[in-house]
Design a protein around this motif. Structure first.
Motif, mmCIF file in Angstrom:
data_model
loop_
_atom_site.group_PDB
_atom_site.id
_atom_site.type_symbol
_atom_site.label_atom_id
_atom_site.label_comp_id
_atom_site.label_asym_id
_atom_site.label_seq_id
_atom_site.Cartn_x
_atom_site.Cartn_y
_atom_site.Cartn_z
ATOM 1 N N LYS A 193 18.538 27.500 55.005
ATOM 2 C CA LYS A 193 19.945 27.247 55.299
ATOM 3 C C LYS A 193 20.164 25.829 55.819
ATOM 4 C CE LYS A 193 20.850 31.727 54.814
ATOM 5 N NZ LYS A 193 21.703 32.277 53.720
ATOM 6 N N ARG A 194 19.140 24.993 55.692
ATOM 7 C CA ARG A 194 19.194 23.642 56.256
ATOM 8 C C ARG A 194 20.452 22.893 55.835
ATOM 9 N NH1 ARG A 194 14.654 22.370 54.762
ATOM 10 N NH2 ARG A 194 13.357 22.060 56.607
ATOM 11 N N SER A 195 20.843 23.026 54.595
ATOM 12 C CA SER A 195 22.006 22.282 54.089
ATOM 13 C C SER A 195 23.313 22.753 54.708
ATOM 14 C CB SER A 195 22.090 22.412 52.564
ATOM 15 O OG SER A 195 22.290 23.765 52.192
ATOM 16 N N GLU A 196 23.330 23.944 55.294
ATOM 17 C CA GLU A 196 24.545 24.488 55.881
ATOM 18 C C GLU A 196 24.627 24.263 57.392
ATOM 19 O OE1 GLU A 196 24.990 28.609 54.714
ATOM 20 O OE2 GLU A 196 23.655 28.268 53.007
ATOM 21 N N LEU A 197 23.525 23.868 58.008
ATOM 22 C CA LEU A 197 23.472 23.781 59.464
ATOM 23 C C LEU A 197 24.158 22.520 59.978
ATOM 24 C CD1 LEU A 197 19.809 24.988 60.127
ATOM 25 C CD2 LEU A 197 21.931 26.291 60.401
ATOM 26 N N ARG A 198 25.048 22.709 60.970
ATOM 27 C CA ARG A 198 25.754 21.596 61.591
ATOM 28 C C ARG A 198 25.084 21.143 62.880
ATOM 29 N NH1 ARG A 198 30.817 20.931 59.351
ATOM 30 N NH2 ARG A 198 31.490 22.597 57.950
ATOM 31 N N GLY A 199 23.986 21.778 63.199
ATOM 32 C CA GLY A 199 23.226 21.412 64.390
ATOM 33 C C GLY A 199 21.739 21.499 64.098
ATOM 34 N N ASN A 200 20.942 21.345 65.139
ATOM 35 C CA ASN A 200 19.494 21.385 64.996
ATOM 36 C C ASN A 200 18.944 22.639 65.664
ATOM 37 O OD1 ASN A 200 19.591 18.672 63.896
ATOM 38 N ND2 ASN A 200 19.873 17.991 66.014
ATOM 39 N N ILE A 201 17.810 23.095 65.172
ATOM 40 C CA ILE A 201 17.167 24.270 65.747
ATOM 41 C C ILE A 201 15.726 23.918 66.084
ATOM 42 C CG2 ILE A 201 16.549 26.688 65.448
ATOM 43 C CD1 ILE A 201 18.810 26.893 63.411
ATOM 44 N N LYS A 202 15.365 24.143 67.336
ATOM 45 C CA LYS A 202 14.007 23.844 67.795
ATOM 46 C C LYS A 202 13.286 25.157 68.094
ATOM 47 C CE LYS A 202 13.052 20.341 70.543
ATOM 48 N NZ LYS A 202 12.918 19.458 71.746
ATOM 49 N N PHE A 203 12.176 25.372 67.424
ATOM 50 C CA PHE A 203 11.362 26.566 67.657
ATOM 51 C C PHE A 203 10.247 26.219 68.632
ATOM 52 C CE2 PHE A 203 13.598 27.690 63.881
ATOM 53 C CZ PHE A 203 13.698 29.072 63.900
ATOM 54 N N ILE A 204 10.188 26.964 69.724
ATOM 55 C CA ILE A 204 9.204 26.719 70.778
ATOM 56 C C ILE A 204 8.241 27.899 70.836
ATOM 57 C CG2 ILE A 204 8.846 26.339 73.247
ATOM 58 C CD1 ILE A 204 11.713 25.199 73.345
ATOM 59 N N PHE A 205 6.975 27.645 70.546
ATOM 60 C CA PHE A 205 5.949 28.678 70.619
ATOM 61 C C PHE A 205 5.073 28.378 71.833
ATOM 62 C CE2 PHE A 205 7.444 28.725 66.300
ATOM 63 C CZ PHE A 205 7.456 30.076 65.965
ATOM 64 N N GLN A 206 5.263 29.205 72.843
ATOM 65 C CA GLN A 206 4.674 28.951 74.161
ATOM 66 C C GLN A 206 3.347 29.670 74.358
ATOM 67 O OE1 GLN A 206 7.084 30.143 77.629
ATOM 68 N NE2 GLN A 206 5.143 30.676 78.609
ATOM 69 N N PRO A 207 2.364 28.977 74.913
ATOM 70 C CA PRO A 207 1.117 29.640 75.300
ATOM 71 C C PRO A 207 1.218 30.196 76.716
ATOM 72 C CG PRO A 207 0.910 27.301 75.688
ATOM 73 C CD PRO A 207 2.296 27.515 75.117
ATOM 74 N N ALA A 208 0.255 31.026 77.082
ATOM 75 C CA ALA A 208 0.001 31.391 78.491
ATOM 76 C C ALA A 208 1.204 31.963 79.226
ATOM 77 C CB ALA A 208 -0.545 30.176 79.236
ATOM 78 N N GLU A 209 1.998 32.778 78.557
ATOM 79 C CA GLU A 209 3.096 33.427 79.271
ATOM 80 C C GLU A 209 2.569 34.463 80.248
ATOM 81 O OE1 GLU A 209 6.019 36.480 80.229
ATOM 82 O OE2 GLU A 209 4.223 36.768 79.003
ATOM 83 N N GLU A 210 1.484 35.134 79.858
ATOM 84 C CA GLU A 210 0.975 36.242 80.670
ATOM 85 C C GLU A 210 0.414 35.795 82.020
ATOM 86 O OE1 GLU A 210 1.630 39.132 80.135
ATOM 87 O OE2 GLU A 210 1.908 39.438 77.985
ATOM 88 N N VAL A 211 -0.002 34.562 82.129
ATOM 89 C CA VAL A 211 -0.525 34.074 83.412
ATOM 90 C C VAL A 211 0.504 33.203 84.126
ATOM 91 C CG1 VAL A 211 -2.915 34.181 82.644
ATOM 92 C CG2 VAL A 211 -1.638 32.057 82.345
#
Length: 275
Positions: A129-147
């Protein structure tokens, strides 16, 4: 403004379900604990790059960030972050499913394999859907949530500097498949790690009068800690104190020198945590 049609979006999701399930089961078979998510982060990086994202790796050791720039985004465009966690827990899996953990003592028992797979599937859909997006999307994949150790170094590395809002989800097993729970306000509490060491004076189990038993003291401490909730905290401010581990002694007939308690404190407000 372009609006995604629900029926069209549903069909796009349905098309990707087999890959989503396969990905989640693969990650479930290969759990990696906090700051060890090398294989997992490698899969995340490979998939994001294949989708044409701008990718950063090595954030907070094993964290990954992928940026999708909307083709209709102007210089003042907003950036929405979508966040998922990747780490597993130090738990031995007892299930007999064919995709059970292949690593002794490690398991995706909190659903982060699902979170990562869902995040990558959403990234796949939105990349189309990149051509339709009027903004940016940042995907954050986080390590170490459990600690409780992966988020802060990612923030310190600047991943949130240009973010205007964040969304995420958490799988929960007491809802039937297909149900999505949404509510206004706070959903998840803070998570603080608690460690207490009770110091006594060791001795023989047959002569407790000559010792100071840290196990008995620890038992009283565990009970007394619950009064922090029942007597020190307002009933209108939910909070939890849980002791999850007790370690003491090396023999059945010896009073040890120390007893260690490990647990967690959860609350919705910082002022309650400080109590």
């Amino acid at each position: 403004m372009q609006v995604f049609q629900p029926d069209s979006l549903k069909s796009e999701i349905d098309e990707r379900v087999p890959d989503l399930v396969a990905m989640r089961r693969d990650l479930h078979e290969h759990p990696e604990m906090a700051f060890e998510e090398v294989r997992t982060s490698g899969i995340v990086e490979q998939r994001l790059r294949a989708l044409g994202f701008e990718v950063q790796t090595g954030i907070a050791k094993t964290g990954v960030v992928g940026l999708l720039r909307g083709e209709q985004a102007g210089s003042d465009a907003k950036t929405l972050a979508i966040r998922a966690d990747m780490d597993a827990l130090p738990i031995h899996e007892l299930t007999t499913v064919e995709y059970r953990s292949q690593v002794d003592g490690k398991m995706h028992a909190c659903g982060h394999d699902g979170h990562t797979s869902i995040g990558l599937t959403v990234a796949d859909i939105l990349s189309k859907k990149r051509s339709e997006l009027r903004g940016n999307i940042k995907f954050i994949f986080q390590p170490a949530e459990e600690v409780v150790g992966g988020a802060e170094p990612m923030v310190e590395a600047g991943v949130m500097n240009d973010v205007d809002g964040v969304i995420g989800l958490h799988l929960i097993s007491n809802y039937p498949i297909g149900r999505v729970g949404v509510r206004a306000g706070t959903v998840f509490a803070s998570a603080d790690k608690l460690k207490l060491t009770v110091h006594g004076s060791g001795g023989h189990g047959a002569m407790p009068h000559g010792a100071v038993d840290p196990i008995v003291i620890a038992a009283h401490v565990i009970t007394a800690l619950q009064t922090l909730i029942s007597r020190e905290t307002s009933p209108f401010s939910p909070a939890v104190v849980t002791i999850g581990t007790i370690n003491a002694g090396t023999a059945f007939n010896i009073i040890p020198e120390t007893a260690e308690l490990g647990g967690t404190m959860r609350a919705f407000r910082p002022s309650i945590v400080r109590i």
